[in-house]
Design an enzyme around this catalytic site. Structure first.
Site, PDB file in Angstrom:
ATOM      1  N   CYS A  61       2.598  -4.897   7.140  1.00  0.00           N
ATOM      2  CA  CYS A  61       2.305  -4.721   5.725  1.00  0.00           C
ATOM      3  C   CYS A  61       3.488  -4.080   5.003  1.00  0.00           C
ATOM      4  O   CYS A  61       4.445  -3.626   5.626  1.00  0.00           O
ATOM      5  CB  CYS A  61       1.044  -3.884   5.534  1.00  0.00           C
ATOM      6  SG  CYS A  61      -0.476  -4.831   5.795  1.00  0.00           S
ATOM      7  N   HIS A  78       0.826  -1.210   0.000  1.00  0.00           N
ATOM      8  CA  HIS A  78       0.000   0.000   0.000  1.00  0.00           C
ATOM      9  C   HIS A  78       0.856   1.255   0.000  1.00  0.00           C
ATOM     10  O   HIS A  78       2.065   1.231   0.239  1.00  0.00           O
ATOM     11  CB  HIS A  78      -0.954   0.003   1.203  1.00  0.00           C
ATOM     12  CG  HIS A  78      -0.255   0.112   2.532  1.00  0.00           C
ATOM     13  ND1 HIS A  78      -0.004   1.317   3.162  1.00  0.00           N
ATOM     14  CD2 HIS A  78       0.237  -0.845   3.358  1.00  0.00           C
ATOM     15  CE1 HIS A  78       0.614   1.104   4.307  1.00  0.00           C
ATOM     16  NE2 HIS A  78       0.772  -0.199   4.451  1.00  0.00           N
TER      17      HIS A  78
END
Length: 636
Positions: A552, A533
């Site tokens: 992440c 992301h």
């Protein structure tokens, strides 16, 4: 992932993929979940009591839940753990069906009147007396082959071992060249005295050798295809579907092969990455026995463009040795013209910047300890060899063919690479999980790009980082503009009893310039809630050590990666973002993504780079190696 709090001074780290101890798994609730209507809750709603003082937990009907101690310690969320490696079980091969008295070796005439002077042969009946331990798959293959009386012995002819056996043993002895341990496959040839008058003792030794060598060969082939250890037994951060190696036809194929050694060796991976690691291992082992010059760069502090230092000569020498062929070709004039000056001149700065870029370092020409480490190889030859052996093992956990189009994330390098048509077309810096919130090691398939995403706050963040603030100020999330739900019903943050369980509570951050996920996220659905992301915290990409997220993978150039996986342009991605609306776009074709962990890995030019073991995982792999070798070498 990091999101910036509106009106707050500090940033709050975002968690990916952490598990709640003694609670339901964390679930990142997004707009897509709401549209699907697939959120199910079983816990009671918890509301604030409206009387002054400490909030009292209530169920959906308004009744007190009670029993909660406001002075109780805050709950905590823990991530996966590392294990003490448990080796696979070795069992005795069932040789009871190997007792068929058929003979093998030299062709024998057993009919009446046969030539009594013919060369002696090994009696198969002694196979039933052999003792061999192996894992279940190897034992099954041995039992299938030797349980069929039509199958001749492979390694023994007459009263001695044959050339096929010698070739196989030579290949097994060279196991170190492909990152395996020769001790796992070592065995002694039978000590047979040609003048021994006891043929039974001879035949017993030869048939024991026959089974032993077959077991070793099968184990070698299984190890070289899938790896000698099970990664899922190392830690909860490893997640792989272990390969199944079809051993059933191997012994028959070996028996028919004109070059047994070549056949066994051919079962090793042959991907470009494996070959590069293997070649590097051979080079370093050869250098261990030579007097190769070690380049030392002694810098105190930083060397900046325009400075002067006697170490400039060693810097140039180190780049000539450790830089890629492409880099040396691009700067051939600079390297040829350098005459030993101590000036850190613009042409040398450009050379250093090129080196930093190909090593994933900040390409600013400033030489600090991270750049010195990369230039000098950082590790000793011995430690590099250790990293290569671990890397060769880990390559075996991945698919043999990574594909012509895929994304590779290498956590220790803090880099992501997009490959298309078998070539690297895009690379960028990434931020991965910190030591306490490690990114997993697994592979999956990219399916979706979500633009202007909601951030569904994981339970780990709610509990570990938000809960202390919410107990002091229940309006905390309302003031920040976050959306709160209890059992799927929207409520105000101030109406929730934050002293109770948060299992039924979900929190999400709407799309905005401050959203923790930035403009987009790239999804490859997995049980660890890990994805790639954007992030509003761009400054982290300037650091050399980028293990800073909660699991992440943050991308330095998310628009370029999104365009690559969608097969479109960056301009089109920008238009999708400009709409301001949360929406998801499926990739035209699912793309493999390898969220990997290699402390030694070749770049696009085949030059192996070495990286710090930020999570200390190599040590656990090496402990598993030791445990495996010890278990295999245990006495029968």
């Amino acid at each position: 992932m990091t999101f910036v709090l509106k009106g707050a001074v500090s940033a709050l780290a975002v968690s990916c993929g952490l598990a709640v101890m003694n609670a339901a798994p964390a679930h990142a609730y997004t707009l897509m979940d709401m549209l699907r209507g697939d959120r199910q809750r079983t816990q009671s709603t918890i509301f604030m009591d409206q009387t002054p003082g400490r909030p009292v937990p209530r169920d959906a009907a308004g009744g007190s839940l009670g029993g909660l101690d406001p002075e109780a310690p805050l709950p905590k969320v823990s991530g996966p753990r590392y294990y003490t490696y448990k080796t696979e079980t070795l069992q005795f091969v069932d040789t009871s069906k190997f007792a068929d008295p058929v003979v093998t070796g030299a062709v024998a005439d057993v009919s009446p009147g046969g030539d009594a002077g013919q060369e002696p042969v090994v009696q198969r009946r002694f196979l039933a007396q052999a003792k061999v331990r192996a894992n279940a798959d190897v034992a099954k293959a041995l039992e299938a082959y030797y349980g069929d009386s039509r199958n001749p012995l492979i390694w023994v002819e007459g009263n001695q071992i044959n050339e096929r056996a010698k070739s196989a043993m030579a290949t097994l002895a060279d196991a170190a060249s492909v990152g395996l341990d020769p001790a796992d496959y070592a065995l002694q040839t039978p000590d047979i005295d040609p003048a021994n008058p006891d043929p039974a003792a001879r035949d017993r030794a030869l048939t024991q050798f026959e089974l032993d060598l077959s077991a070793k060969v099968l184990a070698f082939i299984q190890d070289t295809v899938r790896g000698r250890i099970d990664p899922n037994k190392i830690s909860g951060y490893h997640d792989f579907q272990r390969k199944v190696v079809n051993l059933a036809p191997v012994l028959k194929l070996i028996r028919m092969s004109p070059d047994v050694g070549a056949y066994i060796a051919s079962r090793s991976p042959d991907s470009p990455q494996f070959e590069a690691l293997k070649a590097e291992l051979a080079k370093l082992r050869a250098a261990d026995g030579s007097n190769e010059e070690q380049i030392v760069i002694s810098l105190q502090g930083l060397l900046k463009p325009g400075d002067s230092s006697p170490e400039v000569a060693n810097i140039v020498k180190a780049i000539q040795k450790h830089g890629s062929e492409t880099l040396r070709a691009d700067h051939a004039a600079t390297l040829a013209a350098y005459a030993g000056s101590t000036d850190y001149s613009p042409d040398i700065v450009a050379l250093v910047e090129g080196f930093q870029k190909e090593r994933g370092l900040k390409s600013d020409g400033v030489i600090g300890q991270a750049t010195v480490r990369a230039m000098t190889g950082g590790d000793t030859n011995a430690s590099k060899i250790d990293k290569l052996i671990v890397a060769l093992e880990q390559v075996r956990w991945l698919p043999e063919d990574l594909g012509s189009r895929y994304v590779m994330i290498n956590q220790p390098a803090y880099m992501a690479y997009y490959h298309n048509d078998g070539k690297e077309q895009l690379s960028m810096r990434v931020v991965v999980g910190g030591k306490n919130n490690q990114t997993y090691f697994f592979n999956d398939q990219i399916e979706t790009v979500e633009f202007n995403p909601f951030w569904g706050v994981p339970q780990s963040i709610i509990i570990n980082e938000m809960l202390p603030k919410l107990r002091s100020d229940p309006n905390y999330l309302d003031q920040l503009g976050y959306e709160v739900e209890v059992n799927g019903h929207a409520v105000a943050s101030s109406s929730v009893d934050w002293y109770g369980s948060t299992d039924s509570v979900s929190v999400r951050q709407p799309p905005s310039s401050d959203n923790a996920l930035g403009e987009l996220k790239i999804l490859f659905p997995n049980s660890h809630a890990i994805y790639m992301h954007d992030t509003p915290s761009k400054s982290f990409f300037k650091r050399d050590m980028r293990a800073l997220s909660h699991g992440c993978v943050r991308l330095a150039n998310p628009r370029a990666m999104a365009a690559a996986v969608l097969g479109t342009t960056v301009d089109d991605v920008a238009k999708q973002i400009a709409s301001g609306q949360n929406h998801a776009v499926k990739v035209p074709q699912k793309i493999p993504v390898y969220v990997s962990y290699f402390t030694a890995w070749p770049n696009k030019d085949g030059v192996v780079g070495y990286f710090d073991d930020v999570y200390g995982r190599d040590a656990y792999v090496e402990k598993a190696f030791d445990a495996t070798t010890k278990a295999r070498g245990a006495q029968i």
